[in-house]
Scaffold this motif. Structure first.
Motif, PDB file in Angstrom:
ATOM      1  N   MET A  97      -4.812  -8.093 -10.650  1.00  0.00           N
ATOM      2  CA  MET A  97      -5.677  -9.060 -11.330  1.00  0.00           C
ATOM      3  C   MET A  97      -7.148  -8.780 -11.018  1.00  0.00           C
ATOM      4  O   MET A  97      -8.016  -8.885 -11.890  1.00  0.00           O
ATOM      5  CB  MET A  97      -5.320 -10.480 -10.895  1.00  0.00           C
ATOM      6  N   GLU A  98      -7.423  -8.430  -9.752  1.00  0.00           N
ATOM      7  CA  GLU A  98      -8.797  -8.193  -9.341  1.00  0.00           C
ATOM      8  C   GLU A  98      -9.218  -6.744  -9.534  1.00  0.00           C
ATOM      9  O   GLU A  98     -10.396  -6.405  -9.394  1.00  0.00           O
ATOM     10  CB  GLU A  98      -8.959  -8.604  -7.864  1.00  0.00           C
ATOM     11  N   GLY A  99      -8.259  -5.878  -9.854  1.00  0.00           N
ATOM     12  CA  GLY A  99      -8.582  -4.500 -10.186  1.00  0.00           C
ATOM     13  C   GLY A  99      -8.872  -3.600  -9.012  1.00  0.00           C
ATOM     14  O   GLY A  99      -9.431  -2.516  -9.180  1.00  0.00           O
ATOM     15  N   ILE A 100      -8.500  -4.025  -7.805  1.00  0.00           N
ATOM     16  CA  ILE A 100      -8.776  -3.237  -6.598  1.00  0.00           C
ATOM     17  C   ILE A 100      -7.458  -2.817  -5.957  1.00  0.00           C
ATOM     18  O   ILE A 100      -6.595  -3.655  -5.673  1.00  0.00           O
ATOM     19  CB  ILE A 100      -9.628  -4.045  -5.606  1.00  0.00           C
ATOM     20  N   ARG A 101      -7.314  -1.525  -5.715  1.00  0.00           N
ATOM     21  CA  ARG A 101      -6.122  -1.019  -5.010  1.00  0.00           C
ATOM     22  C   ARG A 101      -6.213  -1.399  -3.530  1.00  0.00           C
ATOM     23  O   ARG A 101      -7.220  -1.135  -2.889  1.00  0.00           O
ATOM     24  CB  ARG A 101      -6.037   0.504  -5.107  1.00  0.00           C
ATOM     25  N   VAL A 102      -5.174  -2.025  -3.012  1.00  0.00           N
ATOM     26  CA  VAL A 102      -5.135  -2.403  -1.601  1.00  0.00           C
ATOM     27  C   VAL A 102      -3.891  -1.795  -0.966  1.00  0.00           C
ATOM     28  O   VAL A 102      -2.772  -2.015  -1.437  1.00  0.00           O
ATOM     29  CB  VAL A 102      -5.106  -3.937  -1.419  1.00  0.00           C
ATOM     30  N   ASN A 103      -4.071  -1.014   0.101  1.00  0.00           N
ATOM     31  CA  ASN A 103      -2.972  -0.400   0.829  1.00  0.00           C
ATOM     32  C   ASN A 103      -3.251  -0.497   2.327  1.00  0.00           C
ATOM     33  O   ASN A 103      -4.373  -0.833   2.732  1.00  0.00           O
ATOM     34  CB  ASN A 103      -2.794   1.060   0.407  1.00  0.00           C
ATOM     35  N   ILE A 104      -2.240  -0.202   3.135  1.00  0.00           N
ATOM     36  CA  ILE A 104      -2.408  -0.326   4.588  1.00  0.00           C
ATOM     37  C   ILE A 104      -1.702   0.822   5.309  1.00  0.00           C
ATOM     38  O   ILE A 104      -0.658   1.304   4.856  1.00  0.00           O
ATOM     39  CB  ILE A 104      -1.864  -1.686   5.089  1.00  0.00           C
ATOM     40  N   VAL A 105      -2.306   1.259   6.419  1.00  0.00           N
ATOM     41  CA  VAL A 105      -1.697   2.243   7.308  1.00  0.00           C
ATOM     42  C   VAL A 105      -1.373   1.529   8.621  1.00  0.00           C
ATOM     43  O   VAL A 105      -2.218   0.809   9.163  1.00  0.00           O
ATOM     44  CB  VAL A 105      -2.633   3.435   7.574  1.00  0.00           C
ATOM     45  N   LEU A 106      -0.150   1.753   9.130  1.00  0.00           N
ATOM     46  CA  LEU A 106       0.330   1.047  10.318  1.00  0.00           C
ATOM     47  C   LEU A 106       0.755   2.066  11.372  1.00  0.00           C
ATOM     48  O   LEU A 106       1.936   2.406  11.480  1.00  0.00           O
ATOM     49  CB  LEU A 106       1.505   0.141   9.939  1.00  0.00           C
ATOM     50  N   PRO A 107      -0.183   2.553  12.172  1.00  0.00           N
ATOM     51  CA  PRO A 107       0.174   3.572  13.170  1.00  0.00           C
ATOM     52  C   PRO A 107       0.948   2.998  14.357  1.00  0.00           C
ATOM     53  O   PRO A 107       0.693   1.879  14.813  1.00  0.00           O
ATOM     54  CB  PRO A 107      -1.191   4.099  13.635  1.00  0.00           C
TER      55      PRO A 107
END
Length: 368
Positions: free
Chosen positions: A228-238
């Protein structure tokens, strides 16, 4: 409020679960402008070097002026590009300091915008939450919450500023999981850095665990509306990675069990940054192991020469959690609908009267 048989997941637009056997190209980051907080050392320095080497312009934000400036100078020399890397002093716990970082990034950007923001800055200070000190003192001393300040408040500042600047990126479009990454040079991308402490309790480190649980909670909420906001959000979990942030005592306790490598964290983040098709995904980074899936679907450690085995340090976390939420979602919505029906129009009118009273007379506004 109505129940929906398809559940909440029908409204969550995420890319398919990751297949790490599918290749991506580092060159996809070419010409992008990337902001990395905490970029002077550890994971951050690894991100900066790899992305700048592949043609990106990377702005390093860090409190360590000596390391940050030296890294930026070295990268400019190695790449032969004046705009390959730029250092800006930044204290992520200070709002104006972060604002200045983003303003400087826009000025330094060849195209006047920011494609990717990596909220990497994090610390693990002495965790004294359950150690109040001198029990004979007249009153307890305030604890040091620097870990929360950097790992939570700092990340929230970075996220807020990312949501301000990323949509303003010239030539960019709202994220789309069907995009062609080698054709889409402009991006709107936020990468968060969590930890294995986001997924599991870490003994004797409640502040660090709480801070990284907060980052995971932020990610899981943001990704539900990323389309909806047009922003890709991802996460790295080391997992525990062999860097200075892991204290000597922790390394002693982990001896013989294996630790992750910085290059594998960089590999995970690079996939998320480079491939514009990836939305709402999380990658756990652990020690590199050789595995094979058995008939029950469980992964087992095997020798490297085992037929059908795979060597990996990367795992996807929370790949299908919105699907798992559905059962709970349906039950709760059904109960709430039942309450609404039982109260009927009288209940509706009562609630509206209360709302008017709150707005007009200012009563009933107490909060627990």
């Amino acid at each position: 409020m109505t129940s929906n048989s398809t559940g909440l997941s029908a409204y969550i637009k995420q890319s398919p679960p990751l297949d790490f056997s599918i290749p991506y190209d580092d060159a996809w980051v070419k010409d992008r402008t990337i902001v990395v907080t905490g970029g002077a050392s550890g994971f951050g320095a690894g991100f900066v070097r790899r992305w700048a080497a592949n043609g990106a312009t990377v702005i390093i934000g860090d409190v360590n002026v000596e390391k940050g400036d030296a890294l930026a100078r070295a990268i400019r020399k190695e790449t032969g590009r004046d705009r390959a890397a730029h250092f800006v002093h930044c204290d992520v716990t200070n709002w104006q300091s972060q604002v200045n970082l983003f303003k400087e990034a826009v000025k330094w950007s060849p195209h006047g915008g920011i494609d990717t923001v990596v909220a990497n800055a994090g610390i693990q200070a002495n965790d004294r939450l359950q150690q109040p000190g001198d029990l004979g003192a007249a009153e307890p001393q305030p604890p040091n919450f620097a870990t929360m300040d950097v790992n939570v408040t700092g990340v929230l500042y970075t996220t807020h500023l990312a949501y301000y600047w990323l949509p303003k990126n010239p030539g960019s479009k709202p994220c789309n999981m069907n995009s062609v990454p080698d054709k889409q040079t402009r991006d709107r991308n936020l990468v968060l850095l969590g930890s294995i402490a986001s997924l599991a309790p870490i003994a004797a480190a409640p502040l660090y665990g709480a801070s990284k649980h907060a980052v995971l909670g932020l990610f899981r909420s943001l990704r539900s509306t990323s389309h909806m906001e047009g922003i890709r959000v991802n996460i790295v979990l080391p997992y525990f990675i062999d860097t200075a942030i892991v204290p000597p005592m922790a390394k002693l306790l982990l001896a013989g069990g294996g630790m992750g490598k910085v290059e594998d964290v960089v590999e995970a983040a690079t996939r998320l940054v480079a491939d514009t098709r990836i939305l709402g995904r999380g990658i756990v980074v652990g020690p590199k192991v050789t595995i094979k899936q058995d008939e029950s679907g469980e992964f087992k450690l095997v020798n490297k020469d085992t037929e059908g085995s795979t060597e990996t340090a990367l795992w996807e976390a929370y790949a299908d959690d919105w699907e798992e939420v559905d059962a709970f979602d349906r039950r709760v919505v059904k109960l709430l609908n039942a309450v609404e029906q039982a109260r009927g129009w009288v209940g509706w009118a009562t609630d509206i009267a209360k709302l008017v009273g709150y707005q007009v007379f200012g009563y009933g506004g107490e909060r627990s």
